[in-house]
Motif scaffolding. Structure first.
Motif, PDB file in Angstrom:
ATOM      1  N   ILE A  34      -2.610  -4.556  29.110  1.00  0.00           N
ATOM      2  CA  ILE A  34      -1.573  -3.471  28.775  1.00  0.00           C
ATOM      3  C   ILE A  34      -2.698  -2.207  28.834  1.00  0.00           C
ATOM      4  CG2 ILE A  34       0.519  -2.073  28.378  1.00  0.00           C
ATOM      5  CD1 ILE A  34       2.112  -4.782  29.328  1.00  0.00           C
ATOM      6  N   ILE A  76      -4.300   1.359  29.660  1.00  0.00           N
ATOM      7  CA  ILE A  76      -4.049   2.669  29.565  1.00  0.00           C
ATOM      8  C   ILE A  76      -4.970   3.148  28.840  1.00  0.00           C
ATOM      9  CG2 ILE A  76      -2.127   3.892  28.033  1.00  0.00           C
ATOM     10  CD1 ILE A  76      -0.065   1.737  29.237  1.00  0.00           C
ATOM     11  N   LYS A 113       3.927   6.272  25.899  1.00  0.00           N
ATOM     12  CA  LYS A 113       4.803   6.214  26.907  1.00  0.00           C
ATOM     13  C   LYS A 113       5.270   5.152  27.253  1.00  0.00           C
ATOM     14  CE  LYS A 113       5.080   9.573  29.676  1.00  0.00           C
ATOM     15  NZ  LYS A 113       5.172  10.809  30.247  1.00  0.00           N
ATOM     16  N   VAL A 114       4.557   3.606  27.413  1.00  0.00           N
ATOM     17  CA  VAL A 114       5.012   2.703  27.620  1.00  0.00           C
ATOM     18  C   VAL A 114       6.263   1.411  26.341  1.00  0.00           C
ATOM     19  CG1 VAL A 114       3.405   2.037  29.689  1.00  0.00           C
ATOM     20  CG2 VAL A 114       3.014   1.264  27.252  1.00  0.00           C
ATOM     21  N   LEU A 155       9.572   0.391  26.525  1.00  0.00           N
ATOM     22  CA  LEU A 155      10.329  -0.706  27.038  1.00  0.00           C
ATOM     23  C   LEU A 155       9.424  -2.390  26.346  1.00  0.00           C
ATOM     24  CD1 LEU A 155      11.050  -1.997  29.801  1.00  0.00           C
ATOM     25  CD2 LEU A 155       8.248  -1.815  30.483  1.00  0.00           C
ATOM     26  N   ARG A 184      12.008  -2.969  23.661  1.00  0.00           N
ATOM     27  CA  ARG A 184      13.619  -3.417  25.071  1.00  0.00           C
ATOM     28  C   ARG A 184      13.234  -4.597  24.452  1.00  0.00           C
ATOM     29  NH1 ARG A 184      13.349   0.986  27.849  1.00  0.00           N
ATOM     30  NH2 ARG A 184      14.076  -0.077  30.286  1.00  0.00           N
ATOM     31  N   MET A 185      11.491  -4.863  25.388  1.00  0.00           N
ATOM     32  CA  MET A 185      10.916  -6.249  25.391  1.00  0.00           C
ATOM     33  C   MET A 185      10.841  -7.125  24.302  1.00  0.00           C
ATOM     34  SD  MET A 185       8.820  -6.117  28.875  1.00  0.00           S
ATOM     35  CE  MET A 185       8.239  -7.665  28.867  1.00  0.00           C
ATOM     36  N   MET A 236       8.362 -10.706  24.400  1.00  0.00           N
ATOM     37  CA  MET A 236       7.194  -9.784  24.281  1.00  0.00           C
ATOM     38  C   MET A 236       5.879 -11.178  24.636  1.00  0.00           C
ATOM     39  SD  MET A 236       6.858  -6.776  23.892  1.00  0.00           S
ATOM     40  CE  MET A 236       5.076  -5.614  22.960  1.00  0.00           C
TER      41      MET A 236
END
Lengths: 318, 316
Positions: free
Chosen positions: A265, A269, A279-280, A283, A286-287, A293
């Motif tokens: 990831i 990016i 931007k990620v 999420l 939340r994970m 994670m």
């Protein structure tokens, strides 16, 4: 002979605001193709039903439509292979296109993506006089034959889930056709062509193989992979996320034997692309709150040296 | 309409049960995601195996299958990586390799098909494997746990093992592209009209929801490529599922799971709220077979599946 009901999508953009459906019953052998069934219905029952057709033998690519939920050439689809148990064959225009009249759609977005390719040879010495033809060996031609069979029926474009949400994507057919010129030894604009198709979102292909249903066995799915490999080999637009992703995935596998999610990831990016990472982040958070994670570092698998030997033996550029 | 082939009609070499599976011992290839962000999938698979009375022996030195992405860089490396995994399975006498990810299934089967059907590729792989004393003989069969459930356990037996039927929970199947396409590689069932997941949903007491999105793509492989595209693909499919009455989704693929579970919140802006909880295949089957729900990692999901389970009186 069998009674087959054609359940036809009806719409005329000149007069209708919403489509409706007509059921047309035809008495024909059940092995009749859907196209012939439509021809029969048009000749004998309702002359106003509109659809494109020409060769009736899977050469012209005109009659692609959605048949009981499956998009393909009507001339290549016998009724008995698709009809439901009541003998009904539902025909709709190709998805991913604006309907014009009944089963006829506006093909312009599809043609536009071809036109952008400059779909004709650009020999390096095109402005010079030539005494002889430009020769291609049978070996070199072999690569191009399958794609040259493309009849531009747009079945793959209609099936593509990426096109369905983002019409900027070139789509399978155009990328396969770009391959046809990129790999042609007579062409002099290999790099420019790779750059242009990369700009038209070559790397947005989702690897879903929906286009493996090509009625002419062009297999755009495999050609898309070929073009991506050429893009990496020619080092075209290497700062874009597509090539970065492919390379970082390969690199983490070489190093650990595993696809290390966290590193992939970040690497795709860009470790210093703060805006992109933010931007990620939601999420990710939340994970994290669910204890979901991926680990920040992945422990190498046993005998990871063997994996490295494989990468090195094949000279993978990571 | 083509239908699932009966086991005896399927091409023998690629779907056969091998000797090791007759003894209920299988090579197990969990894949990367089940070991990283979807550990609940790994754990529930092991718990399900216990209930089924089968032994899944993890191929602990196996590498990533290539995840469809490595192919974009080099056409040979994924095939040789998988040949290494198969060689390890052969040494352990575990010719029957079971996966729990659609992408692993498709790419490992594709590699195996190429190795077994093309001598040149097999000898290229073995030349490299030879450098560290390994050799792939070509005896491995790769299958997904979903196919094992139907072929080796059998739907009737599965049905008879259910102790907690799903009370008609409306579950939308989501296959994940690479377990069905390309058909020349997978071919276990029709890619356009599959029904293995539906069969399993019904065997464990749920009601399968039919919708066009079930064989479509979740967008996982392009999540990072361009803003909103993969999110829209999730929204589009989940909108279809919900419009057809789905209360939950089941998938045999952890990549689809990450996409569907993770992106529905963001897709709501364009596609409306769906909030469909997504179960990993072994989670829901293990639940029906009596594994305590608190052991299945349901609390790890971003969209908590326990709410619909309470509503259906499956848990309190």
């Amino acid at each position: 002979m069998a009674k087959i009901t054609l359940d036809v999508f009806r719409f005329d953009e000149a007069v209708d605001t919403v489509p409706h459906r007509d059921k047309v019953e035809v008495d024909i052998p059940e092995t009749t193709t859907v196209l012939d069934a439509l021809e029969f219905a048009k000749a004998e029952v309702d002359g106003s039903i509109s659809f494109r057709r020409s060769c009736r033998s899977a050469i012209c690519g005109s009659c692609s439509m959605n048949i009981n939920g499956i998009t393909g050439l009507a001339c290549k689809t016998p009724c008995n292979t698709v009809m439901d148990k009541n003998g009904t064959v539902k025909v709709d225009p190709m998805p991913n296109f604006q309907p014009m009249k009944d089963l006829v759609v506006h093909m312009d977005p599809f043609w536009d993506k071809y036109t952008r390719l400059k779909p004709y040879l650009q020999p390096p010495d095109k402005d010079e006089e030539h005494a002889t033809e430009r020769r291609v060996s049978p070996e070199d031609m072999k690569k191009l034959v399958a794609v040259a069979n493309c009849v531009m029926c747009a079945t793959c474009y209609a099936l593509c889930p990426v096109v369905s949400v983002d019409p900027a994507f070139a789509g399978p057919a155009a990328i396969a056709y770009a391959y046809r010129f990129i790999e042609d030894v007579r062409d002099g604009e290999r790099k420019e062509r790779i750059a242009q198709i990369s700009e038209d979102y070559l790397w947005l292909c989702a690897h879903c193989y929906a286009c493996s249903y090509c009625p002419k066995h062009v297999d755009p799915n495999d050609r898309i992979i070929d073009v991506k490999r050429s893009a990496i080999a020619e080092r075209v637009m290497m700062d874009e996320r597509g090539p970065r992703h492919a390379l970082i995935v390969s690199k983490t596998i070489k190093q650990t034997g595993m696809l290390a999610e966290t590193e992939v990831i970040q690497g795709t990016i860009g470790r210093f692309n703060i805006k992109g990472l933010l931007k990620v982040a939601p999420l990710g958070l939340r994970m994290l709150s669910r204890g979901k994670m991926p680990p920040p570092f992945v422990k190498p698998i046993p005998k990871v040296d063997e994996v490295r030997t494989i990468f090195e033996s094949l000279e993978v550029p990571v | 309409m083509s239908t699932t082939l009966l086991p005896e009609e399927r091409p023998l070499d690629s779907h056969r049960r091998t000797k090791s599976s007759q003894s209920k011992r299988y090579g197990f290839f969990p894949g990367c995601v089940a070991k990283e962000s979807c550990k609940e999938l790994f754990n529930s698979t092991m718990l399900l195996a216990d209930k089924l009375g089968i032994e899944l022996i993890e191929l602990t030195a196996a590498s990533c299958c290539g995840a469809s992405v490595v192919n974009d860089v080099n056409g040979d490396v994924a095939r040789v990586l998988n040949a290494r995994t198969y060689a390890q399975a052969e040494v352990l006498g575990l010719d029957d390799v079971i996966t729990i990810c659609s992408t692993c299934t498709g790419h490992m089967r594709a590699a195996n098909k190429e190795l077994r059907e093309n001598e040149e590729r097999m000898s290229q792989a073995n030349a490299i494997l030879g450098k560290f004393g390994a050799k792939y003989q070509g005896n491995v069969t790769v299958r997904h746990l979903l196919w094992l459930l139907i072929d080796d356990i059998g739907l009737d037996r599965l049905r008879s093992m259910v102790v907690r039927p799903l009370n008609g929970l409306k579950v939308a199947p989501f296959y994940g592209c690479h377990i069905i396409r390309p058909e020349s590689v997978n071919g276990w069932e029709s890619a356009r009209n599959p029904h293995s997941l539906e069969d399993v949903i019904e065997a464990i007491g749920g009601e399968a929801v039919d919708y066009a999105g079930k064989t479509r793509c979740c967008g996982f492989h392009i999540q990072l490529e361009k803003d909103n595209v993969a999110t829209d693909m999730v929204g589009q499919n989940m909108r279809m599922a919900q419009d057809h009455g789905a209360e939950a989704v089941i998938t045999p693929c952890p990549l689809c799971h990450l996409a569907l579970d993770g992106y529905q919140q963001d897709s709501a802006a364009r596609w409306g709220r769906t909030d469909l909880p997504t179960f990993h295949l072994p989670q829901l089957v293990a639940f029906a077979l009596g594994v305590p729900p608190e052991k299945l990692g349901l609390n790890k999901h971003l969209i908590d599946p326990r709410n619909v389970m309470v509503a259906r009186e499956l848990i309190s």
